[in-house]
Design an enzyme around this catalytic site. Structure first.
Site, PDB file in Angstrom:
ATOM      1  N   TYR A 192      -0.617  11.039  14.900  1.00 29.72           N
ATOM      2  CA  TYR A 192       0.349  10.169  14.230  1.00 29.72           C
ATOM      3  C   TYR A 192       1.001   9.225  15.238  1.00 29.72           C
ATOM      4  O   TYR A 192       1.091   8.014  15.005  1.00 29.72           O
ATOM      5  CB  TYR A 192       1.412  11.010  13.537  1.00 29.72           C
ATOM      6  CG  TYR A 192       2.425  10.196  12.768  1.00 29.72           C
ATOM      7  CD1 TYR A 192       2.124   9.708  11.499  1.00 29.72           C
ATOM      8  CD2 TYR A 192       3.675   9.907  13.302  1.00 29.72           C
ATOM      9  CE1 TYR A 192       3.050   8.947  10.783  1.00 29.72           C
ATOM     10  CE2 TYR A 192       4.605   9.151  12.600  1.00 29.72           C
ATOM     11  CZ  TYR A 192       4.289   8.677  11.336  1.00 29.72           C
ATOM     12  OH  TYR A 192       5.205   7.922  10.652  1.00 29.72           O
TER      13      TYR A 192
ATOM     14  N   THR B 161       0.842  -1.192   0.000  1.00 31.37           N
ATOM     15  CA  THR B 161       0.000   0.000   0.000  1.00 31.37           C
ATOM     16  C   THR B 161       0.882   1.248   0.000  1.00 31.37           C
ATOM     17  O   THR B 161       1.992   1.245   0.517  1.00 31.37           O
ATOM     18  CB  THR B 161      -0.942   0.030   1.221  1.00 31.37           C
ATOM     19  OG1 THR B 161      -0.166   0.163   2.423  1.00 31.37           O
ATOM     20  CG2 THR B 161      -1.777  -1.247   1.305  1.00 31.37           C
ATOM     21  N   GLY B 162       0.378   2.303  -0.623  1.00 31.68           N
ATOM     22  CA  GLY B 162       1.157   3.541  -0.698  1.00 31.68           C
ATOM     23  C   GLY B 162       2.428   3.366  -1.499  1.00 31.68           C
ATOM     24  O   GLY B 162       3.473   3.922  -1.150  1.00 31.68           O
ATOM     25  N   ALA B 163       2.344   2.622  -2.612  1.00 32.74           N
ATOM     26  CA  ALA B 163       3.548   2.269  -3.375  1.00 32.74           C
ATOM     27  C   ALA B 163       3.870   3.261  -4.483  1.00 32.74           C
ATOM     28  O   ALA B 163       4.768   3.012  -5.281  1.00 32.74           O
ATOM     29  CB  ALA B 163       3.382   0.875  -3.979  1.00 32.74           C
ATOM     30  N   ASN B 164       3.162   4.376  -4.540  1.00 33.83           N
ATOM     31  CA  ASN B 164       3.403   5.332  -5.622  1.00 33.83           C
ATOM     32  C   ASN B 164       4.569   6.268  -5.347  1.00 33.83           C
ATOM     33  O   ASN B 164       5.056   6.946  -6.253  1.00 33.83           O
ATOM     34  CB  ASN B 164       2.138   6.158  -5.892  1.00 33.83           C
ATOM     35  CG  ASN B 164       1.645   6.885  -4.656  1.00 33.83           C
ATOM     36  OD1 ASN B 164       1.410   6.246  -3.629  1.00 33.83           O
ATOM     37  ND2 ASN B 164       1.491   8.190  -4.733  1.00 33.83           N
ATOM     38  N   SER B 165       5.040   6.307  -4.094  1.00 36.36           N
ATOM     39  CA  SER B 165       6.151   7.209  -3.762  1.00 36.36           C
ATOM     40  C   SER B 165       6.849   6.728  -2.494  1.00 36.36           C
ATOM     41  O   SER B 165       6.382   5.814  -1.814  1.00 36.36           O
ATOM     42  CB  SER B 165       5.653   8.642  -3.566  1.00 36.36           C
ATOM     43  OG  SER B 165       4.754   8.708  -2.452  1.00 36.36           O
ATOM     44  N   GLY B 166       7.981   7.376  -2.181  1.00 37.07           N
ATOM     45  CA  GLY B 166       8.666   7.141  -0.917  1.00 37.07           C
ATOM     46  C   GLY B 166       9.074   5.704  -0.675  1.00 37.07           C
ATOM     47  O   GLY B 166       9.513   4.983  -1.578  1.00 37.07           O
TER      48      GLY B 166
END
Length: 333
Positions: free
Chosen positions: A212, A52-57
Protein backbone atom coordinates in the site's frame (compact mmCIF):
# COMPACT_ATOMS: atom_id res chain seq x y z
CA UNK A 1 -1.97 8.31 53.63
CA UNK A 2 -3.17 7.32 50.21
CA UNK A 3 -4.19 3.73 49.82
CA UNK A 4 -3.47 3.79 46.06
CA UNK A 5 -1.23 0.90 45.02
CA UNK A 6 0.89 1.79 42.00
CA UNK A 7 1.63 -1.79 41.06
CA UNK A 8 -2.00 -2.88 41.24
CA UNK A 9 -2.93 -4.50 37.90
CA UNK A 10 -6.35 -2.82 37.95
CA UNK A 11 -4.91 0.66 38.53
CA UNK A 12 -2.28 0.18 35.84
CA UNK A 13 -4.90 -0.90 33.30
CA UNK A 14 -7.09 2.08 34.28
CA UNK A 15 -4.25 4.54 33.76
CA UNK A 16 -3.33 2.98 30.42
CA UNK A 17 -6.91 3.16 29.20
CA UNK A 18 -7.20 6.77 30.37
CA UNK A 19 -3.94 7.73 28.67
CA UNK A 20 -5.06 6.11 25.41
CA UNK A 21 -8.44 7.87 25.59
CA UNK A 22 -6.78 11.24 26.17
CA UNK A 23 -4.35 10.69 23.30
CA UNK A 24 -7.12 9.68 20.90
CA UNK A 25 -9.21 12.69 21.93
CA UNK A 26 -6.30 15.04 21.26
CA UNK A 27 -5.68 13.33 17.93
CA UNK A 28 -9.33 13.67 16.95
CA UNK A 29 -9.27 17.37 17.83
CA UNK A 30 -6.10 17.81 15.74
CA UNK A 31 -7.84 16.20 12.76
CA UNK A 32 -10.77 18.56 13.26
CA UNK A 33 -8.75 21.78 13.33
CA UNK A 34 -6.66 20.73 10.30
CA UNK A 35 -9.70 19.78 8.24
CA UNK A 36 -9.79 21.60 4.94
CA UNK A 37 -12.70 23.85 4.02
CA UNK A 38 -14.34 24.36 0.64
CA UNK A 39 -15.42 27.94 0.09
CA UNK A 40 -16.35 27.62 -3.58
CA UNK A 41 -20.06 27.28 -4.39
CA UNK A 42 -19.26 26.55 -8.03
CA UNK A 43 -22.08 25.01 -10.05
CA UNK A 44 -20.90 22.00 -12.07
CA UNK A 45 -23.79 21.78 -14.52
CA UNK A 46 -22.52 20.82 -17.95
CA UNK A 47 -19.41 19.16 -16.49
CA UNK A 48 -18.78 15.41 -16.62
CA UNK A 49 -16.81 13.84 -13.79
CA UNK A 50 -15.62 10.24 -13.42
CA UNK A 51 -15.13 9.00 -9.85
CA UNK A 52 -13.65 5.53 -9.44
CA UNK A 53 -14.64 3.59 -6.34
CA UNK A 54 -17.72 5.79 -5.91
CA UNK A 55 -19.95 3.15 -4.32
CA UNK A 56 -18.73 3.81 -0.77
CA UNK A 57 -16.46 5.88 1.46
CA UNK A 58 -14.68 8.94 0.11
CA UNK A 59 -15.69 8.21 -3.47
CA UNK A 60 -19.38 8.08 -2.62
CA UNK A 61 -19.20 11.36 -0.69
CA UNK A 62 -17.31 12.97 -3.57
CA UNK A 63 -20.00 11.84 -5.99
CA UNK A 64 -22.71 13.11 -3.62
CA UNK A 65 -21.20 16.61 -3.38
CA UNK A 66 -20.67 16.91 -7.14
CA UNK A 67 -24.18 15.63 -7.84
CA UNK A 68 -25.58 18.40 -5.63
CA UNK A 69 -23.59 20.87 -7.73
CA UNK A 70 -25.32 19.61 -10.88
CA UNK A 71 -22.46 17.63 -12.43
CA UNK A 72 -22.91 14.60 -14.63
CA UNK A 73 -21.24 12.02 -12.41
CA UNK A 74 -20.04 8.68 -13.73
CA UNK A 75 -19.62 6.32 -10.79
CA UNK A 76 -16.99 3.80 -11.90
CA UNK A 77 -17.33 0.84 -9.54
CA UNK A 78 -16.45 -2.81 -9.16
CA UNK A 79 -19.42 -3.79 -6.97
CA UNK A 80 -22.46 -2.95 -9.05
CA UNK A 81 -24.96 -3.87 -6.35
CA UNK A 82 -23.64 -1.35 -3.82
CA UNK A 83 -23.03 1.14 -6.63
CA UNK A 84 -26.70 1.00 -7.67
CA UNK A 85 -27.82 1.59 -4.09
CA UNK A 86 -25.39 4.50 -3.72
CA UNK A 87 -26.59 5.97 -7.00
CA UNK A 88 -30.25 5.81 -5.93
CA UNK A 89 -29.38 7.44 -2.60
CA UNK A 90 -27.44 10.26 -4.28
CA UNK A 91 -30.16 10.88 -6.88
CA UNK A 92 -32.84 11.06 -4.19
CA UNK A 93 -30.81 13.50 -2.10
CA UNK A 94 -29.52 15.72 -4.93
CA UNK A 95 -32.50 15.49 -7.29
CA UNK A 96 -29.90 15.06 -10.03
CA UNK A 97 -30.86 12.28 -12.43
CA UNK A 98 -27.63 12.65 -14.38
CA UNK A 99 -25.77 10.10 -12.26
CA UNK A 100 -24.45 7.10 -14.18
CA UNK A 101 -23.07 3.80 -12.89
CA UNK A 102 -20.46 1.99 -14.95
CA UNK A 103 -18.58 -1.17 -14.11
CA UNK A 104 -14.80 -1.25 -13.80
CA UNK A 105 -12.37 -3.43 -11.89
CA UNK A 106 -9.26 -1.29 -11.60
CA UNK A 107 -7.10 -4.35 -10.93
CA UNK A 108 -7.93 -5.78 -14.38
CA UNK A 109 -6.39 -4.26 -17.50
CA UNK A 110 -9.16 -5.78 -19.64
CA UNK A 111 -11.84 -4.25 -17.41
CA UNK A 112 -10.15 -0.84 -17.51
CA UNK A 113 -10.03 -1.03 -21.31
CA UNK A 114 -13.68 -2.07 -21.52
CA UNK A 115 -14.71 0.80 -19.27
CA UNK A 116 -12.64 3.30 -21.26
CA UNK A 117 -14.15 2.07 -24.54
CA UNK A 118 -17.64 2.53 -23.11
CA UNK A 119 -16.79 6.09 -22.07
CA UNK A 120 -15.34 6.85 -25.50
CA UNK A 121 -18.56 5.63 -27.11
CA UNK A 122 -21.02 7.40 -24.81
CA UNK A 123 -19.39 10.66 -23.70
CA UNK A 124 -18.35 13.71 -25.69
CA UNK A 125 -15.87 15.06 -23.15
CA UNK A 126 -14.51 14.31 -19.68
CA UNK A 127 -13.86 17.33 -17.49
CA UNK A 128 -12.52 15.64 -14.36
CA UNK A 129 -11.07 12.17 -13.79
CA UNK A 130 -10.82 11.26 -10.11
CA UNK A 131 -8.70 8.21 -9.27
CA UNK A 132 -10.23 7.34 -5.92
CA UNK A 133 -10.56 3.54 -5.91
CA UNK A 134 -8.02 1.82 -3.71
CA UNK A 135 -7.33 -1.29 -1.69
CA UNK A 136 -5.14 -2.23 1.26
CA UNK A 137 -4.83 -5.98 1.41
CA UNK A 138 -2.97 -6.25 4.70
CA UNK A 139 -1.17 -9.58 4.98
CA UNK A 140 -2.71 -11.00 1.82
CA UNK A 141 -1.08 -10.61 -1.57
CA UNK A 142 -2.61 -11.73 -4.85
CA UNK A 143 -1.51 -11.74 -8.45
CA UNK A 144 -3.97 -10.65 -11.12
CA UNK A 145 -4.66 -12.43 -14.39
CA UNK A 146 -2.37 -9.83 -16.01
CA UNK A 147 0.53 -10.98 -13.81
CA UNK A 148 0.41 -7.82 -11.70
CA UNK A 149 0.45 -7.61 -7.92
CA UNK A 150 -3.17 -6.93 -6.92
CA UNK A 151 -2.70 -3.90 -4.65
CA UNK A 152 -0.40 -2.14 -7.10
CA UNK A 153 -2.66 -3.06 -10.02
CA UNK A 154 -5.70 -1.51 -8.32
CA UNK A 155 -4.07 1.56 -6.81
CA UNK A 156 -1.55 2.43 -9.51
CA UNK A 157 -1.43 0.41 -12.74
CA UNK A 158 -5.19 0.60 -13.39
CA UNK A 159 -5.23 4.40 -12.99
CA UNK A 160 -2.07 4.70 -15.10
CA UNK A 161 -3.72 2.83 -17.97
CA UNK A 162 -7.08 4.57 -17.64
CA UNK A 163 -5.44 8.00 -17.74
CA UNK A 164 -3.77 7.14 -21.03
CA UNK A 165 -6.95 5.77 -22.58
CA UNK A 166 -9.05 8.82 -21.62
CA UNK A 167 -6.48 11.60 -21.96
CA UNK A 168 -7.84 12.83 -25.29
CA UNK A 169 -11.32 13.13 -23.75
CA UNK A 170 -9.86 15.30 -20.98
CA UNK A 171 -8.04 17.46 -23.50
CA UNK A 172 -11.41 18.33 -25.03
CA UNK A 173 -12.45 20.02 -21.79
CA UNK A 174 -12.07 23.76 -21.30
CA UNK A 175 -10.03 22.89 -18.22
CA UNK A 176 -9.52 19.18 -17.61
CA UNK A 177 -8.46 17.97 -14.19
CA UNK A 178 -6.94 14.67 -13.11
CA UNK A 179 -7.03 14.03 -9.37
CA UNK A 180 -5.27 11.16 -7.60
CA UNK A 181 -6.27 10.22 -4.06
CA UNK A 182 -2.96 9.17 -2.49
CA UNK A 183 -1.81 9.03 1.13
CA UNK A 184 0.90 10.38 3.40
CA UNK A 185 1.86 6.75 3.97
CA UNK A 186 3.95 7.12 0.82
CA UNK A 187 6.65 8.32 3.23
CA UNK A 188 7.11 4.80 4.54
CA UNK A 189 7.84 3.13 1.23
CA UNK A 190 11.30 1.57 1.20
CA UNK A 191 12.18 3.21 -2.10
CA UNK A 192 15.75 2.00 -2.65
CA UNK A 193 14.60 -1.59 -2.42
CA UNK A 194 10.97 -1.44 -3.50
CA UNK A 195 11.38 0.54 -6.73
CA UNK A 196 13.93 -2.00 -7.91
CA UNK A 197 10.95 -4.32 -8.38
CA UNK A 198 7.78 -2.43 -9.25
CA UNK A 199 5.76 -5.60 -9.72
CA UNK A 200 6.60 -7.59 -6.57
CA UNK A 201 4.67 -10.83 -6.95
CA UNK A 202 7.03 -12.65 -4.59
CA UNK A 203 5.10 -13.22 -1.36
CA UNK A 204 8.27 -12.68 0.72
CA UNK A 205 8.09 -8.99 -0.19
CA UNK A 206 4.61 -8.43 1.09
CA UNK A 207 4.69 -7.46 4.76
CA UNK A 208 1.65 -5.56 6.12
CA UNK A 209 1.08 -2.12 4.51
CA UNK A 210 4.29 -2.36 2.43
CA UNK A 211 2.52 -2.70 -0.90
CA UNK A 212 0.00 0.00 0.00
CA UNK A 213 2.77 2.44 0.92
CA UNK A 214 4.61 1.66 -2.30
CA UNK A 215 1.47 2.15 -4.38
CA UNK A 216 0.96 5.59 -2.86
CA UNK A 217 4.58 6.52 -3.53
CA UNK A 218 4.17 5.47 -7.15
CA UNK A 219 0.91 7.43 -7.46
CA UNK A 220 2.65 10.67 -6.49
CA UNK A 221 5.55 10.03 -8.87
CA UNK A 222 3.04 9.31 -11.62
CA UNK A 223 1.13 12.53 -10.89
CA UNK A 224 4.23 14.70 -11.09
CA UNK A 225 5.51 13.05 -14.28
CA UNK A 226 2.01 13.33 -15.77
CA UNK A 227 1.84 17.04 -14.92
CA UNK A 228 5.14 17.66 -16.72
CA UNK A 229 3.96 15.78 -19.79
CA UNK A 230 0.72 17.78 -19.85
CA UNK A 231 2.42 21.16 -19.80
CA UNK A 232 1.06 23.29 -22.62
CA UNK A 233 -2.35 21.61 -22.52
CA UNK A 234 -5.51 22.60 -20.64
CA UNK A 235 -5.26 19.53 -18.38
CA UNK A 236 -3.79 19.56 -14.88
CA UNK A 237 -2.88 16.70 -12.56
CA UNK A 238 -2.69 16.84 -8.78
CA UNK A 239 -2.71 14.36 -5.91
CA UNK A 240 -3.82 14.53 -2.30
CA UNK A 241 -3.82 13.02 1.15
CA UNK A 242 -7.45 12.83 2.36
CA UNK A 243 -6.56 12.34 6.01
CA UNK A 244 -7.03 9.33 8.23
CA UNK A 245 -10.51 8.22 7.24
CA UNK A 246 -12.88 5.59 8.62
CA UNK A 247 -13.67 3.78 5.37
CA UNK A 248 -13.99 0.21 4.13
CA UNK A 249 -10.33 0.16 3.14
CA UNK A 250 -9.54 -0.97 6.72
CA UNK A 251 -11.72 -4.07 6.50
CA UNK A 252 -8.80 -6.22 5.38
CA UNK A 253 -6.79 -5.75 8.56
CA UNK A 254 -6.34 -9.34 9.77
CA UNK A 255 -7.28 -10.82 13.12
CA UNK A 256 -6.15 -10.15 15.84
CA UNK A 257 -4.79 -6.75 14.72
CA UNK A 258 -8.32 -5.65 13.91
CA UNK A 259 -9.30 -5.99 17.58
CA UNK A 260 -6.68 -3.42 18.55
CA UNK A 261 -7.36 -1.23 15.54
CA UNK A 262 -11.15 -1.00 15.90
CA UNK A 263 -11.23 1.40 18.88
CA UNK A 264 -8.73 3.69 17.15
CA UNK A 265 -11.15 4.19 14.24
CA UNK A 266 -13.34 6.27 16.55
CA UNK A 267 -11.10 9.29 16.08
CA UNK A 268 -10.77 8.99 12.31
CA UNK A 269 -12.37 11.49 9.97
CA UNK A 270 -15.68 10.65 8.34
CA UNK A 271 -15.81 9.86 4.61
CA UNK A 272 -17.49 13.23 4.01
CA UNK A 273 -14.62 15.01 5.74
CA UNK A 274 -12.16 12.89 3.79
CA UNK A 275 -13.72 13.89 0.47
CA UNK A 276 -13.24 17.62 0.97
CA UNK A 277 -9.79 17.97 -0.60
CA UNK A 278 -10.91 15.90 -3.60
CA UNK A 279 -13.96 18.11 -4.08
CA UNK A 280 -11.81 21.20 -3.57
CA UNK A 281 -9.44 20.15 -6.36
CA UNK A 282 -12.45 19.45 -8.58
CA UNK A 283 -14.29 22.74 -8.17
CA UNK A 284 -11.96 25.43 -6.81
CA UNK A 285 -11.15 28.11 -9.41
CA UNK A 286 -7.89 29.03 -7.67
CA UNK A 287 -6.28 25.68 -8.57
CA UNK A 288 -7.08 25.95 -12.26
CA UNK A 289 -3.46 26.62 -13.19
CA UNK A 290 -1.84 24.46 -10.50
CA UNK A 291 -0.44 21.09 -11.56
CA UNK A 292 1.89 18.45 -10.21
CA UNK A 293 1.24 19.34 -6.56
CA UNK A 294 0.36 17.37 -3.44
CA UNK A 295 -2.53 18.70 -1.36
CA UNK A 296 -3.58 18.13 2.22
CA UNK A 297 -6.44 19.91 3.97
CA UNK A 298 -7.24 21.80 0.75
CA UNK A 299 -3.74 23.31 0.70
CA UNK A 300 -0.53 22.59 -1.18
CA UNK A 301 1.79 20.62 1.08
CA UNK A 302 5.49 19.92 0.70
CA UNK A 303 6.49 16.33 0.08
CA UNK A 304 9.60 14.30 0.64
CA UNK A 305 12.44 14.84 -1.81
CA UNK A 306 12.66 11.09 -2.45
CA UNK A 307 9.35 11.09 -4.31
CA UNK A 308 10.32 14.09 -6.48
CA UNK A 309 13.29 12.52 -8.27
CA UNK A 310 12.62 13.35 -11.93
CA UNK A 311 14.89 10.64 -13.31
CA UNK A 312 13.19 7.95 -11.21
CA UNK A 313 9.76 9.25 -12.17
CA UNK A 314 10.66 8.92 -15.85
CA UNK A 315 11.95 5.38 -15.39
CA UNK A 316 8.83 4.37 -13.49
CA UNK A 317 6.67 5.82 -16.26
CA UNK A 318 8.42 3.87 -19.01
CA UNK A 319 8.39 0.62 -17.03
CA UNK A 320 4.70 1.11 -16.26
CA UNK A 321 3.88 1.52 -19.95
CA UNK A 322 5.29 -1.94 -20.54
CA UNK A 323 3.52 -3.56 -17.59
CA UNK A 324 0.07 -2.19 -18.55
CA UNK A 325 0.67 -3.30 -22.14
CA UNK A 326 0.05 -0.02 -23.90
CA UNK A 327 -0.52 -0.51 -27.62
CA UNK A 328 0.68 1.54 -30.56
CA UNK A 329 -2.86 2.68 -31.26
CA UNK A 330 -3.41 3.84 -27.67
CA UNK A 331 -3.17 7.57 -26.90
CA UNK A 332 0.25 8.53 -25.60
CA UNK A 333 1.00 11.20 -23.06
Amino acid sequence: MSSFVWDSPISIVAYVITAIAVFLSIFKYYLYITLGKITSSRNMEGKTVIVTGANSGIGKETARDLAKRGARVIMACRNMETAAKARDEIVAESNNQNIIVRHVDMSSLASVRAFANEILCTEAVIDVLIHNAGVAEGLISKVTSDGLEFTLATNYYGPFLLTHLLINMLKKSDQGRIIVVSSKLYRYANVKRDLSNINPTNSQFNAPTKLYNLSKFMEIMFTQELARRLQGTRVTANCLHPGVIDTGIWRNIPFPLNLVFKPIQWCFRTPEEGSRTTVYLTVAPEVQQISGKYFRGCKVTEINQRVQNIETQGKLWEASRTLVKLREEDPMI
